[in-house]
Design a protein around this motif. Structure first.
Motif, mmCIF file in Angstrom:
data_model
loop_
_atom_site.group_PDB
_atom_site.id
_atom_site.type_symbol
_atom_site.label_atom_id
_atom_site.label_comp_id
_atom_site.label_asym_id
_atom_site.label_seq_id
_atom_site.Cartn_x
_atom_site.Cartn_y
_atom_site.Cartn_z
ATOM 1 N N VAL A 113 -10.231 -97.057 -67.025
ATOM 2 C CA VAL A 113 -10.754 -96.087 -67.993
ATOM 3 C C VAL A 113 -11.859 -96.705 -68.839
ATOM 4 C CG1 VAL A 113 -10.157 -94.687 -70.003
ATOM 5 C CG2 VAL A 113 -8.593 -94.789 -68.055
ATOM 6 N N THR A 116 -15.026 -97.172 -66.921
ATOM 7 C CA THR A 116 -15.691 -95.891 -66.676
ATOM 8 C C THR A 116 -16.434 -95.408 -67.914
ATOM 9 O OG1 THR A 116 -13.981 -95.311 -65.051
ATOM 10 C CG2 THR A 116 -15.346 -93.518 -65.908
ATOM 11 N N SER A 339 -10.029 -95.066 -57.707
ATOM 12 C CA SER A 339 -9.734 -95.822 -58.933
ATOM 13 C C SER A 339 -8.253 -96.149 -59.042
ATOM 14 C CB SER A 339 -10.186 -95.023 -60.158
ATOM 15 O OG SER A 339 -11.574 -94.788 -60.144
#
Length: 423
Positions: A113, A116, A339
């Motif tokens: 996360v 990203t 992912s």
């Protein structure tokens, strides 16, 4: 009788200022040596760019040495870990083991996360090593399946880490039924390779000096900003896991305020681990803290050494963030299923991380293989990891070691093994 015209070559070497300087540097710790190499590389690139470009080969030699040792290390380390597993050991600490796995996987998700939201990009040499990015999760799984059935010789020659991991698991399970002497041979081979890795990592100061000097001479000071951004993402993820994710997992277990126990573990275990940079070296500290917390010796005497081996939330963060930095640098698009698969692979890699400083970095190529990133590019990312490793590895070890005792204490209290809360 010795001829007067010939010096006594067996006598002590002449002492000079150069020799004294080298002996003084040798007595310094690896972290201090790396810091000196980093500063020297920056200074050389600033004041003598021509000379800095010429010493860049030192970094190339260091990366080549890492490329040579990493595939064999992955194969033998994982095989020895599985072969040396004692039957029935898991049943005594199943809740703690489950917390270790949940914590490591959660840390990898946090890293996905964060990477990203705040993507890192690096300066990498990709000429002649173009990646083959997958088109989606189906292609990733197809590539994964083909890599799994690769021959061990071909996997070693071409750096197919997925195939090496598969062979390590299969051979490790087979050696669990072998004679004790055979299992000891595998353990000795693992120890020998770990010693070799330590010697290669001992070259890190010279390698980082060459990498930093050569890179700065070619691309300028903006490279340092990329390194700082990457380091900020890494440390931010580790702080979030230590202060938010881990307390949430502990609260889920004990259903009370988790922060007194969390902060105690960070203070008593994390600080010493930050400076020792070794979860194994911090085991005595954790065992002593377990005794002070009045945990059951039958539990923590197994859980703490096991946690130093497989509870690697910090390593999962390092592997994930640096892998995604390579992905973003190469412009590879990553979907959600890929992912999640990366988080699983990073967790598995972290559990097999070598017990030496910077050991988690050597498993980055395995995760990069998911996205078709060539080994030559992945090992450059490993080199970047060593550059920022002065803080990264210390913070990683502090998170890993403090989490060992945190989850052990939480599981003991959740099972009702203690008459009172541990803190």
């Amino acid at each position: 009788m010795e001829h007067p015209d010939h010096p006594n070559t067996a006598g002590p070497a002449k002492k000079g200022p150069g020799g004294a300087l080298l002996r003084g540097l040798a007595r310094l710790g690896l972290v201090t040596q790396i810091l000196i190499g980093l500063v020297a590389g920056i200074a050389l690139a600033t004041f003598a760019p021509g000379a800095a470009a010429s010493v860049g080969f030192l970094g190339e030699v260091f990366v080549a040495a890492l490329k040579a040792v990493a595939p064999v290390l992955v194969l033998v380390l994982v095989m020895a870990s599985i072969a040396g597993h004692r039957q029935g050991e898991q049943t005594h600490i199943r809740p703690i083991l489950m917390l270790y796995l949940i914590g490591t996987f959660s840390a990898a998700l946090v890293a996905v996360v964060a990477s990203t939201l705040f993507p890192s990009r690096l300066v990498l040499a990709t000429e002649g090593a173009a990646p083959t990015p997958p088109g989606g999760i189906a292609e990733v799984l197809k590539s994964l399946a083909l890599s799994l059935v690769d021959s061990p010789v071909n996997a070693l020659l071409h750096g197919n880490y997925i195939g090496l991991l598969a062979w390590a698991v299969v051979l490790g399970l087979g050696f669990r039924q072998a004679a004790p002497s055979s299992r000891q041979m595998i353990a000795d081979l693992s120890a020998a390779l770990t010693g070799l890795v330590k010697r290669v990592i001992g070259l890190a100061p010279l390698g980082i000096f060459g990498l930093v000097a050569g890179t700065l001479a070619e691309f300028g000071p903006r490279v340092l900003l990329d390194y700082l951004h990457l380091l900020a993402v890494l440390l931010g993820c580790m702080a979030f896991v230590a202060l938010v994710m881990n307390p949430f997992i502990v609260w889920w277990q004990i259903r009370r305020n988790p922060y007194p126990l969390t902060l105690t573990c960070l203070r008593e275990s994390g600080i010493t681990a930050f400076f020792t940079r070794s979860s194994a070296a911090n085991i005595p500290v954790n065992l002593q803290l377990c005794e002070r917390l009045k945990l059951h010796e039958e539990t923590y005497s197994v859980a703490i050494p096991l946690g130093a081996t497989i509870n690697m939330a910090g390593a999962a963060i390092t592997i994930t963030v640096l892998t995604l930095a390579a992905v973003h640098t190469l412009g590879i698009q990553v979907d959600l299923p890929s992912s999640l698969l990366l988080s699983v692979v990073a967790s598995i890699c972290a559990c097999g991380a070598s017990g030496v400083a910077g050991g988690s970095l050597l498993l980055i190529p395995l995760a990069c293989a998911l996205f078709g990133i060539p080994n030559a590019v992945a090992m450059q990312v490993v080199g970047v990891g060593f550059i920022i490793g002065i803080l990264q590895d210390s913070a990683e070890t502090a998170l890993n070691s403090s989490t060992d005792i945190l989850f052990t204490a939480a599981a003991c209290e959740a099972q009702g093994d203690l008459p009172d809360p541990v803190v």
